[in-house]
Design a protein around this motif. Structure first.
Motif, PDB file in Angstrom:
ATOM      1  N   ALA A 141       0.837  -1.195   0.000  1.00 15.52           N
ATOM      2  CA  ALA A 141       0.000   0.000   0.000  1.00 15.52           C
ATOM      3  C   ALA A 141       0.873   1.246   0.000  1.00 15.52           C
ATOM      4  O   ALA A 141       1.906   1.296   0.672  1.00 15.52           O
ATOM      5  CB  ALA A 141      -0.910   0.005   1.231  1.00 15.52           C
ATOM      6  N   TYR A 142       0.441   2.237  -0.746  1.00 20.35           N
ATOM      7  CA  TYR A 142       1.133   3.519  -0.745  1.00 20.35           C
ATOM      8  C   TYR A 142       0.479   4.436   0.282  1.00 20.35           C
ATOM      9  O   TYR A 142      -0.748   4.455   0.403  1.00 20.35           O
ATOM     10  CB  TYR A 142       1.089   4.164  -2.135  1.00 20.35           C
ATOM     11  CG  TYR A 142       2.034   5.327  -2.282  1.00 20.35           C
ATOM     12  CD1 TYR A 142       1.605   6.642  -2.044  1.00 20.35           C
ATOM     13  CD2 TYR A 142       3.365   5.119  -2.619  1.00 20.35           C
ATOM     14  CE1 TYR A 142       2.482   7.709  -2.154  1.00 20.35           C
ATOM     15  CE2 TYR A 142       4.255   6.180  -2.724  1.00 20.35           C
ATOM     16  CZ  TYR A 142       3.800   7.476  -2.484  1.00 20.35           C
ATOM     17  OH  TYR A 142       4.677   8.526  -2.576  1.00 20.35           O
ATOM     18  N   PRO A 143       1.274   5.205   1.044  1.00 27.78           N
ATOM     19  CA  PRO A 143       0.690   6.076   2.068  1.00 27.78           C
ATOM     20  C   PRO A 143      -0.382   7.001   1.502  1.00 27.78           C
ATOM     21  O   PRO A 143      -0.181   7.660   0.479  1.00 27.78           O
ATOM     22  CB  PRO A 143       1.905   6.882   2.564  1.00 27.78           C
ATOM     23  CG  PRO A 143       3.072   5.993   2.310  1.00 27.78           C
ATOM     24  CD  PRO A 143       2.751   5.282   1.033  1.00 27.78           C
ATOM     25  N   GLY A 144      -1.515   7.021   2.164  1.00 30.27           N
ATOM     26  CA  GLY A 144      -2.607   7.881   1.738  1.00 30.27           C
ATOM     27  C   GLY A 144      -3.588   7.213   0.798  1.00 30.27           C
ATOM     28  O   GLY A 144      -4.673   7.758   0.545  1.00 30.27           O
ATOM     29  N   ALA A 145      -3.245   6.041   0.256  1.00 29.43           N
ATOM     30  CA  ALA A 145      -4.162   5.317  -0.618  1.00 29.43           C
ATOM     31  C   ALA A 145      -5.350   4.810   0.195  1.00 29.43           C
ATOM     32  O   ALA A 145      -5.266   4.634   1.407  1.00 29.43           O
ATOM     33  CB  ALA A 145      -3.441   4.161  -1.300  1.00 29.43           C
ATOM     34  N   GLY A 146      -6.458   4.551  -0.491  1.00 27.51           N
ATOM     35  CA  GLY A 146      -7.649   4.089   0.199  1.00 27.51           C
ATOM     36  C   GLY A 146      -7.444   2.781   0.923  1.00 27.51           C
ATOM     37  O   GLY A 146      -8.082   2.512   1.941  1.00 27.51           O
ATOM     38  N   GLY A 153       0.541   4.619   6.980  1.00 24.92           N
ATOM     39  CA  GLY A 153       1.511   4.497   5.898  1.00 24.92           C
ATOM     40  C   GLY A 153       2.229   3.169   5.791  1.00 24.92           C
ATOM     41  O   GLY A 153       3.182   3.060   5.016  1.00 24.92           O
ATOM     42  N   GLU A 154       1.795   2.138   6.517  1.00 25.49           N
ATOM     43  CA  GLU A 154       2.460   0.843   6.415  1.00 25.49           C
ATOM     44  C   GLU A 154       2.289   0.244   5.021  1.00 25.49           C
ATOM     45  O   GLU A 154       1.227   0.365   4.409  1.00 25.49           O
ATOM     46  CB  GLU A 154       1.887  -0.132   7.439  1.00 25.49           C
ATOM     47  CG  GLU A 154       2.271   0.183   8.871  1.00 25.49           C
ATOM     48  CD  GLU A 154       1.525  -0.704   9.843  1.00 25.49           C
ATOM     49  OE1 GLU A 154       2.166  -1.540  10.496  1.00 25.49           O
ATOM     50  OE2 GLU A 154       0.295  -0.565   9.951  1.00 25.49           O
ATOM     51  N   MET A 155       3.331  -0.430   4.532  1.00 20.57           N
ATOM     52  CA  MET A 155       3.224  -1.119   3.257  1.00 20.57           C
ATOM     53  C   MET A 155       2.145  -2.191   3.293  1.00 20.57           C
ATOM     54  O   MET A 155       1.449  -2.422   2.308  1.00 20.57           O
ATOM     55  CB  MET A 155       4.571  -1.749   2.877  1.00 20.57           C
ATOM     56  CG  MET A 155       5.649  -0.757   2.498  1.00 20.57           C
ATOM     57  SD  MET A 155       7.278  -1.550   2.261  1.00 20.57           S
ATOM     58  CE  MET A 155       6.947  -2.590   0.842  1.00 20.57           C
ATOM     59  N   PHE A 156       2.033  -2.846   4.430  1.00 23.35           N
ATOM     60  CA  PHE A 156       1.056  -3.925   4.586  1.00 23.35           C
ATOM     61  C   PHE A 156       0.260  -3.669   5.861  1.00 23.35           C
ATOM     62  O   PHE A 156       0.608  -4.172   6.941  1.00 23.35           O
ATOM     63  CB  PHE A 156       1.768  -5.282   4.604  1.00 23.35           C
ATOM     64  CG  PHE A 156       2.489  -5.575   3.330  1.00 23.35           C
ATOM     65  CD1 PHE A 156       1.814  -6.061   2.222  1.00 23.35           C
ATOM     66  CD2 PHE A 156       3.849  -5.319   3.214  1.00 23.35           C
ATOM     67  CE1 PHE A 156       2.471  -6.299   1.030  1.00 23.35           C
ATOM     68  CE2 PHE A 156       4.525  -5.561   2.028  1.00 23.35           C
ATOM     69  CZ  PHE A 156       3.821  -6.049   0.928  1.00 23.35           C
ATOM     70  N   PRO A 157      -0.815  -2.878   5.754  1.00 23.25           N
ATOM     71  CA  PRO A 157      -1.542  -2.430   6.950  1.00 23.25           C
ATOM     72  C   PRO A 157      -2.261  -3.528   7.708  1.00 23.25           C
ATOM     73  O   PRO A 157      -2.653  -3.312   8.859  1.00 23.25           O
ATOM     74  CB  PRO A 157      -2.543  -1.405   6.385  1.00 23.25           C
ATOM     75  CG  PRO A 157      -2.654  -1.718   4.930  1.00 23.25           C
ATOM     76  CD  PRO A 157      -1.327  -2.259   4.521  1.00 23.25           C
ATOM     77  N   GLY A 215      12.102   1.078   5.818  1.00 21.85           N
ATOM     78  CA  GLY A 215      11.636   0.001   4.965  1.00 21.85           C
ATOM     79  C   GLY A 215      10.191  -0.382   5.165  1.00 21.85           C
ATOM     80  O   GLY A 215       9.596  -1.045   4.313  1.00 21.85           O
ATOM     81  N   TRP A 216       9.578   0.045   6.253  1.00 28.93           N
ATOM     82  CA  TRP A 216       8.221  -0.394   6.582  1.00 28.93           C
ATOM     83  C   TRP A 216       7.141   0.356   5.815  1.00 28.93           C
ATOM     84  O   TRP A 216       5.979  -0.034   5.814  1.00 28.93           O
ATOM     85  CB  TRP A 216       7.974  -0.253   8.085  1.00 28.93           C
ATOM     86  CG  TRP A 216       8.135   1.155   8.577  1.00 28.93           C
ATOM     87  CD1 TRP A 216       9.299   1.788   8.874  1.00 28.93           C
ATOM     88  CD2 TRP A 216       7.093   2.102   8.821  1.00 28.93           C
ATOM     89  NE1 TRP A 216       9.057   3.083   9.288  1.00 28.93           N
ATOM     90  CE2 TRP A 216       7.701   3.293   9.254  1.00 28.93           C
ATOM     91  CE3 TRP A 216       5.696   2.047   8.705  1.00 28.93           C
ATOM     92  CZ2 TRP A 216       6.965   4.433   9.581  1.00 28.93           C
ATOM     93  CZ3 TRP A 216       4.958   3.185   9.031  1.00 28.93           C
ATOM     94  CH2 TRP A 216       5.605   4.360   9.468  1.00 28.93           C
ATOM     95  N   THR A 217       7.521   1.441   5.135  1.00 27.04           N
ATOM     96  CA  THR A 217       6.581   2.258   4.378  1.00 27.04           C
ATOM     97  C   THR A 217       7.204   2.630   3.037  1.00 27.04           C
ATOM     98  O   THR A 217       8.421   2.521   2.861  1.00 27.04           O
ATOM     99  CB  THR A 217       6.222   3.537   5.163  1.00 27.04           C
ATOM    100  OG1 THR A 217       5.352   4.366   4.382  1.00 27.04           O
ATOM    101  CG2 THR A 217       7.469   4.342   5.508  1.00 27.04           C
ATOM    102  N   LEU A 218       6.366   3.059   2.097  1.00 28.50           N
ATOM    103  CA  LEU A 218       6.861   3.545   0.809  1.00 28.50           C
ATOM    104  C   LEU A 218       7.054   5.056   0.822  1.00 28.50           C
ATOM    105  O   LEU A 218       7.363   5.648  -0.203  1.00 28.50           O
ATOM    106  CB  LEU A 218       5.887   3.152  -0.311  1.00 28.50           C
ATOM    107  CG  LEU A 218       5.780   1.653  -0.608  1.00 28.50           C
ATOM    108  CD1 LEU A 218       4.750   1.403  -1.707  1.00 28.50           C
ATOM    109  CD2 LEU A 218       7.131   1.084  -1.017  1.00 28.50           C
TER     110      LEU A 218
END
Length: 387
Positions: A141-146, A153-157, A215-218
């Motif tokens: 997931a990209y930060p701020g995406a639905g 902002g986690e890559m894998f929420p 590394g935990w976020t994009l």
């Protein structure tokens, strides 16, 4: 919300490094402990993590173990008994079932929390299901995406630590396509260059965390930092595996386990001028101490059946524990915020239940799901049994 990667790539035709299995398990247990204290920090509004301040470095230890084990298990098999297709199937069978389970438990945990972001905003069920679908196919997931359904902002929420497994996949891909073909001199040059790149991130605090928890976020420089954070210890582990010569040492497991505990409990080191002193400590751990621990662990031997069983249990539980414990942490964090309790002294019965409940959940997932699924997948897709 950050942070493994553990990887088990031993094959039936080569002996196990039992102590490395055990140390991987020790690191996984310490990660869970670290995340409990991360919860106190998160619920308290971002205060400094205490007691096990550098527990996030377990991820870097996982990466160097993974590189060592993959180099040991596969380097001399290419073009003989191993094809690229077989390698990728082996790695998918080893890693992906627990990635799926972690995402599924993550959905359950999200709904237990009420299906809301950390700021209390309700999330539509359809968006949660989209997040699950993307997680199953390991699309970040990209930060701020639905589909950033937790809103931080986690890559894998659904399961934050999956970020390191995402980079593990990248490392495996690069190994199969490129790194395995390098001779020792070329690999040494690559390791040095990657080490300099990671040192730049750590010493000059590129992302501004004051720590190498990238590394935990994009968001921002995190992807590049995460890539370097994986590739340097990963390739360093491979280089060690090619040149490793065992030596005699007693008490190797306990020496390494105690050193890991001490390193992870070192308090945060203040000071950012002219370089981040905490980054200096991190690089000493990753580039110097962890390689020594791998060599000690690979040289040591289990001396009786009981120690062998302990190391095997720790090794078996390490990956499932890392892969499924964090959704449980989300529920724990939510409870901490709701009850406004921010210390172990206030919450130790619940914290203990979360800790040992995570271990039990991991063991049940291992025995009732991971091992049977991998056994079936191996029978279905592999000519020879792989672990």
């Amino acid at each position: 919300m950050k942070n493994f990667t553990a990887s088990s790539a031993f094959t039936d035709t080569k002996p196990h490094y039992e102590l490395l299995d055990g140390l991987r398990g020790v690191a996984a247990l310490l990660v869970v402990f670290y995340h409990i204290f991360e919860g106190f920090s998160f619920a308290g509004g971002g205060t400094l993590i205490t007691t096990i301040n550098h527990g996030y470095l377990a991820v870097d230890f996982f990466f160097i173990l993974s590189g060592f084990v993959i180099g040991y298990a596969y380097d001399d098999r290419w073009g003989k008994t191993l094809t690229m297709k077989d390698f990728f199937k082996r790695r998918l069978i080893r890693l992906h079932p627990m990635i799926v389970m972690g995402a599924v438990i993550g959905v359950i945990a999200f709904f237990v929390q009420g299906g809301v972001k950390w700021d209390g905003t309700h999330v539509a069920t359809s968006m949660v299901m989209l997040t699950l679908l993307l997680s199953l196919f390991f699309i970040p997931a990209y930060p701020g995406a639905g589909y950033d359904i937790r809103g931080n902002g986690e890559m894998f929420p659904l399961n934050g630590p999956s970020w390191s497994l995402f980079f593990e996949y990248i490392g495996n891909l690069l190994y199969a396509l490129f790194i395995r073909r390098l001779g020792n001199k070329a690999l040494t040059v690559l390791v040095v260059l990657l080490g300099l790149g990671l040192a730049g991130f750590a010493l000059f605090d590129v992302v501004g965390y004051g720590m190498l928890g990238v590394g935990w976020t994009l968001d921002g420089q995190n992807f590049l930092g995460g890539l370097l954070r994986m590739l340097f210890p990963f390739t360093l582990g491979m280089l060690i595996s090619r040149n490793f010569r065992p030596f005699q040492i007693r008490g190797a497991f306990w020496i390494c386990a105690i050193v890991l505990l001490v390193l992870f409990c070192v308090p945060y080191i203040e000071g950012k001028s002219p370089v981040c002193l905490n980054g200096v400590f991190e690089m000493i751990c990753i580039a110097v101490i962890f390689p020594v621990l791998v060599c000690i662990g690979a040289s040591g031997k289990t001396t009786d059946k009981q120690s062998t069983r302990i190391c095997k249990f720790l090794g078996d539980i390490s990956y499932p524990l890392y892969a499924v414990h964090y959704p449980i942490m989300y529920v724990f964090y939510s409870w901490l915020i709701e009850t406004r309790q921010y210390t172990l002294g206030e919450t130790w019965p619940v914290a203990a239940a979360v800790y040992f409940g995570s271990i039990l959940t991991a063991w049940l997932c291992l025995k009732l799901y991971d091992e049977p699924v991998r056994k079936w997948l191996n029978r279905r897709f592999m000519k020879k049994r792989s672990l």
